[in-house]
Design a protein around this motif. Structure first.
Motif, PDB file in Angstrom:
ATOM      1  N   ASN A 216      13.038 -29.969  26.444  1.00 40.55           N
ATOM      2  CA  ASN A 216      14.087 -30.316  25.845  1.00 40.55           C
ATOM      3  C   ASN A 216      15.192 -31.274  26.949  1.00 40.55           C
ATOM      4  N   LYS A 217      15.542 -30.446  27.064  1.00 39.08           N
ATOM      5  CA  LYS A 217      16.995 -29.880  27.665  1.00 39.08           C
ATOM      6  C   LYS A 217      17.252 -30.239  29.636  1.00 39.08           C
ATOM      7  N   LEU A 218      15.947 -30.730  30.030  1.00 39.77           N
ATOM      8  CA  LEU A 218      15.182 -30.309  30.988  1.00 39.77           C
ATOM      9  C   LEU A 218      16.574 -30.276  32.690  1.00 39.77           C
ATOM     10  N   GLN A 219      16.734 -31.775  32.443  1.00 36.84           N
ATOM     11  CA  GLN A 219      17.792 -32.546  33.374  1.00 36.84           C
ATOM     12  C   GLN A 219      18.722 -31.206  33.299  1.00 36.84           C
ATOM     13  N   GLU A 232       7.569 -28.260  38.064  1.00 41.28           N
ATOM     14  CA  GLU A 232       6.497 -28.677  37.832  1.00 41.28           C
ATOM     15  C   GLU A 232       5.464 -29.173  37.085  1.00 41.28           C
ATOM     16  N   ALA A 233       5.845 -27.674  36.402  1.00 37.75           N
ATOM     17  CA  ALA A 233       4.921 -27.824  35.418  1.00 37.75           C
ATOM     18  C   ALA A 233       6.050 -26.697  34.349  1.00 37.75           C
ATOM     19  N   ARG A 234       5.440 -26.120  32.681  1.00 42.65           N
ATOM     20  CA  ARG A 234       5.393 -25.349  31.881  1.00 42.65           C
ATOM     21  C   ARG A 234       4.111 -24.714  31.666  1.00 42.65           C
ATOM     22  N   GLN A 235       3.724 -23.026  31.235  1.00 45.86           N
ATOM     23  CA  GLN A 235       2.994 -22.276  30.779  1.00 45.86           C
ATOM     24  C   GLN A 235       1.673 -22.708  31.688  1.00 45.86           C
ATOM     25  N   LYS A 236       2.447 -22.711  33.606  1.00 48.23           N
ATOM     26  CA  LYS A 236       1.230 -22.502  34.143  1.00 48.23           C
ATOM     27  C   LYS A 236      -0.233 -21.985  34.411  1.00 48.23           C
ATOM     28  N   ARG A 237      -1.337 -21.967  34.534  1.00 48.64           N
ATOM     29  CA  ARG A 237      -2.448 -21.347  34.423  1.00 48.64           C
ATOM     30  C   ARG A 237      -2.761 -20.730  35.354  1.00 48.64           C
ATOM     31  N   PHE A 238      -2.856 -19.889  35.670  1.00 53.16           N
ATOM     32  CA  PHE A 238      -3.892 -19.157  36.748  1.00 53.16           C
ATOM     33  C   PHE A 238      -4.925 -18.456  36.710  1.00 53.16           C
ATOM     34  N   LEU A 249       7.724 -21.652  33.210  1.00 55.84           N
ATOM     35  CA  LEU A 249       8.528 -22.432  34.306  1.00 55.84           C
ATOM     36  C   LEU A 249       8.282 -22.314  35.985  1.00 55.84           C
ATOM     37  N   VAL A 250       7.081 -23.420  36.092  1.00 56.60           N
ATOM     38  CA  VAL A 250       7.123 -23.934  37.775  1.00 56.60           C
ATOM     39  C   VAL A 250       7.744 -24.748  38.336  1.00 56.60           C
ATOM     40  N   LEU A 251       8.665 -24.113  39.130  1.00 56.41           N
ATOM     41  CA  LEU A 251       9.864 -25.618  40.103  1.00 56.41           C
ATOM     42  C   LEU A 251       9.604 -25.226  41.171  1.00 56.41           C
ATOM     43  N   TYR A 252      10.140 -26.129  41.696  1.00 49.04           N
ATOM     44  CA  TYR A 252      10.446 -25.964  43.463  1.00 49.04           C
ATOM     45  C   TYR A 252      11.215 -26.502  44.065  1.00 49.04           C
ATOM     46  N   ASN A 253      12.174 -26.238  44.535  1.00 51.57           N
ATOM     47  CA  ASN A 253      13.247 -26.336  45.648  1.00 51.57           C
ATOM     48  C   ASN A 253      13.414 -27.098  46.866  1.00 51.57           C
ATOM     49  N   LEU A 255      15.058 -27.682  48.824  1.00 53.25           N
ATOM     50  CA  LEU A 255      16.036 -27.260  49.793  1.00 53.25           C
ATOM     51  C   LEU A 255      15.753 -26.373  51.158  1.00 53.25           C
ATOM     52  N   LEU A 256      15.458 -25.720  50.152  1.00 52.18           N
ATOM     53  CA  LEU A 256      14.587 -24.643  50.345  1.00 52.18           C
ATOM     54  C   LEU A 256      13.071 -24.237  51.288  1.00 52.18           C
ATOM     55  N   GLN A 257      12.286 -25.045  50.813  1.00 48.19           N
ATOM     56  CA  GLN A 257      11.341 -25.312  49.901  1.00 48.19           C
ATOM     57  C   GLN A 257      10.033 -24.616  49.561  1.00 48.19           C
ATOM     58  N   CYS A 258      10.229 -24.453  48.743  1.00 47.50           N
ATOM     59  CA  CYS A 258       9.508 -23.380  48.350  1.00 47.50           C
ATOM     60  C   CYS A 258       9.519 -23.321  46.459  1.00 47.50           C
ATOM     61  N   TYR A 259       8.314 -22.694  46.588  1.00 48.11           N
ATOM     62  CA  TYR A 259       8.029 -22.203  44.807  1.00 48.11           C
ATOM     63  C   TYR A 259       9.159 -21.904  44.233  1.00 48.11           C
ATOM     64  N   VAL A 260       9.589 -22.124  42.890  1.00 47.41           N
ATOM     65  CA  VAL A 260      10.496 -20.945  42.113  1.00 47.41           C
ATOM     66  C   VAL A 260       9.940 -20.990  40.470  1.00 47.41           C
ATOM     67  N   LEU A 261       9.453 -19.561  40.665  1.00 44.62           N
ATOM     68  CA  LEU A 261       8.715 -19.300  39.404  1.00 44.62           C
ATOM     69  C   LEU A 261       9.753 -18.224  38.425  1.00 44.62           C
ATOM     70  N   VAL A 262       9.659 -18.793  37.142  1.00 50.41           N
ATOM     71  CA  VAL A 262      10.552 -18.542  36.745  1.00 50.41           C
ATOM     72  C   VAL A 262       9.921 -17.840  35.120  1.00 50.41           C
ATOM     73  N   ASP A 263      10.491 -16.515  34.700  1.00 48.65           N
ATOM     74  CA  ASP A 263      10.028 -16.109  33.425  1.00 48.65           C
ATOM     75  C   ASP A 263      11.632 -16.108  32.414  1.00 48.65           C
ATOM     76  N   LEU A 264      11.073 -16.512  31.204  1.00 53.22           N
ATOM     77  CA  LEU A 264      12.122 -15.822  30.704  1.00 53.22           C
ATOM     78  C   LEU A 264      11.846 -15.102  29.671  1.00 53.22           C
ATOM     79  N   LYS A 265      12.468 -13.465  28.995  1.00 54.21           N
ATOM     80  CA  LYS A 265      13.088 -12.762  28.376  1.00 54.21           C
ATOM     81  C   LYS A 265      14.148 -13.244  27.229  1.00 54.21           C
ATOM     82  N   VAL A 266      12.985 -12.983  26.336  1.00 52.75           N
ATOM     83  CA  VAL A 266      14.424 -12.916  25.183  1.00 52.75           C
ATOM     84  C   VAL A 266      14.964 -11.287  24.507  1.00 52.75           C
ATOM     85  N   ASP A 267      14.421 -10.321  25.754  1.00 52.14           N
ATOM     86  CA  ASP A 267      15.072  -9.261  25.675  1.00 52.14           C
ATOM     87  C   ASP A 267      16.185  -7.955  26.929  1.00 52.14           C
TER      88      ASP A 267
END
Length: 355
Positions: A216-219, A232-238, A249-253, A255-267
């Motif tokens: 909701n606050k992506l920017q 690129e996507a949220r909850q990207k399935r493979f 979360l699947v992002l792309y940078n 400047l580095l020309q690569c995928y950046v995968l983000v996993d969220l952990k509340v603990d």
């Protein structure tokens, strides 16, 4: 008239509009930039004249406030509002702060050129540390930050968080060239500040709640992560071996020309979390990334992280990083103290005396 209007070729109008409209927009931007630059240069020069006048003798310094009071009245009478004693005092401070170094202030044939608006410099002048101020000036210029974005980044202690994620040489480099993204480590901050998502630090929330709040606050989230990030996507399935896996979360940078995968952990972070991210990164490197792209980066955003656990679980060349996140703005004084301690530690290791 209506008939003539109907006979006008729509394509011709559209073609002219597409050429002229951007020209007007660009012209207005140039005018605004010119006005901002003229204002800043004028106030720098005003500050210089005031300082030089005060330095001509103790007597002038003694009645400096009275001089500014009468000067303000004369300027307002001649040029209208906007030349209060407070403004003149800020002009003097501006000269005193920015006449001591040449970063963002370039003297060419006796003329000073500035890169930001007066409102930006009002924020920058409040920063006492020269290195930190230079860093924010470079980043605000290169990133085209609004005043509000500059205030937010300073309030969230961007400089200190980046400094704590780097070694001594890279800390010094921040004040010279800003945050240059050349390798995966350059995009890591510690902690990542997510106060804008609106979740209460002391409230109970799930990873799904956190993910939804970020989307909701992506920017704001992408700006917090740093330069060059694209979503690129949220909850990207493979699927692999008939099992389904989901990357938060699947992002792309770019400047580095690569995928950046983000996993969220509340603990707190576990070795299972690290192993799972290693598998995600391996999958993207082997089945998704193209030959011209750089290796995939994995980032675990967690409530609690332990550097020792990361080092023991992952190989040294792993492209996986863990970073704590905060749902509130960090204590700037505490982070400043940590940065000083961090740099002093490097100086001590080098065998040099720390002052």
């Amino acid at each position: 008239m209506a008939k003539n209007k109907e006979n006008v070729p729509a394509k011709a109008v559209e073609s002219l509009f597409n050429k002229i409209s951007p020209l007007i927009t660009q012209s207005r931007k140039m005018i605004a930039t010119t006005i901002n630059t003229a204002e800043v240069c004028t106030k720098f020069k005003i500050g210089q004249y005031i300082v030089e006048n005060e330095q001509k003798g103790k007597s002038r310094a003694a009645y400096g406030k009275q001089v500014l009071f009468h000067l303000s009245a004369r300027l307002i009478e001649k040029h209208g509002e906007g030349w209060s004693v407070e403004t003149l005092t800020l002009c003097r401070k501006f000269f005193n702060v920015y006449s001591n170094f040449v970063n963002g202030v370039y003297e060419i044939e006796g003329e000073y050129k500035f890169t930001l608006s007066w409102s930006h410099y009002l924020v920058l002048m409040r920063i006492k540390n020269d290195d930190e101020r230079r860093f924010y000036e470079i980043e605000a210029t290169s990133g085209n930050w609004s005043v509000r974005e500059l205030q937010r980044q300073y309030g969230s202690s961007l400089y200190e968080r980046l400094a704590l994620s780097r070694d001594k040489e890279q800390v010094a480099r921040l004040s010279r060239v800003g945050n240059v993204v050349e390798k995966p480590e350059d995009i890591i901050k510690n902690p990542v500040t997510l106060e804008f998502v609106g979740l209460k630090p002391d409230a109970s929330y799930s990873e799904s709640n956190l993910e939804s709040a970020i989307i909701n606050k992506l920017q704001e989230f992408l700006l917090e992560l740093g330069k060059g990030f694209l979503f690129e996507a949220r909850q990207k399935r493979f699927s692999f071996d008939e099992d389904d896996y989901y990357v938060d979360l699947v992002l792309y940078n770019r400047l580095l020309q690569c995928y950046v995968l983000v996993d969220l952990k509340v603990d707190k972070l576990t070795h299972q979390d690290l192993g799972q991210m290693q598998m995600y990164v391996n999958y993207y490197d082997r089945y998704v990334k193209q030959d011209f792209e750089k290796p995939t980066i994995g980032i675990l955003l967690c409530k609690e992280k332990k550097d020792t656990l990361v080092k023991l679980t992952l190989p040294e060349n792993a492209n996986i990083y863990a970073s704590a996140y905060e749902l509130y703005l960090p204590d700037k004084k505490l982070l400043q103290a940590k940065v000083k301690e961090w740099v002093n530690e490097f100086e001590t290791q080098d065998g040099r005396e720390v002052t």
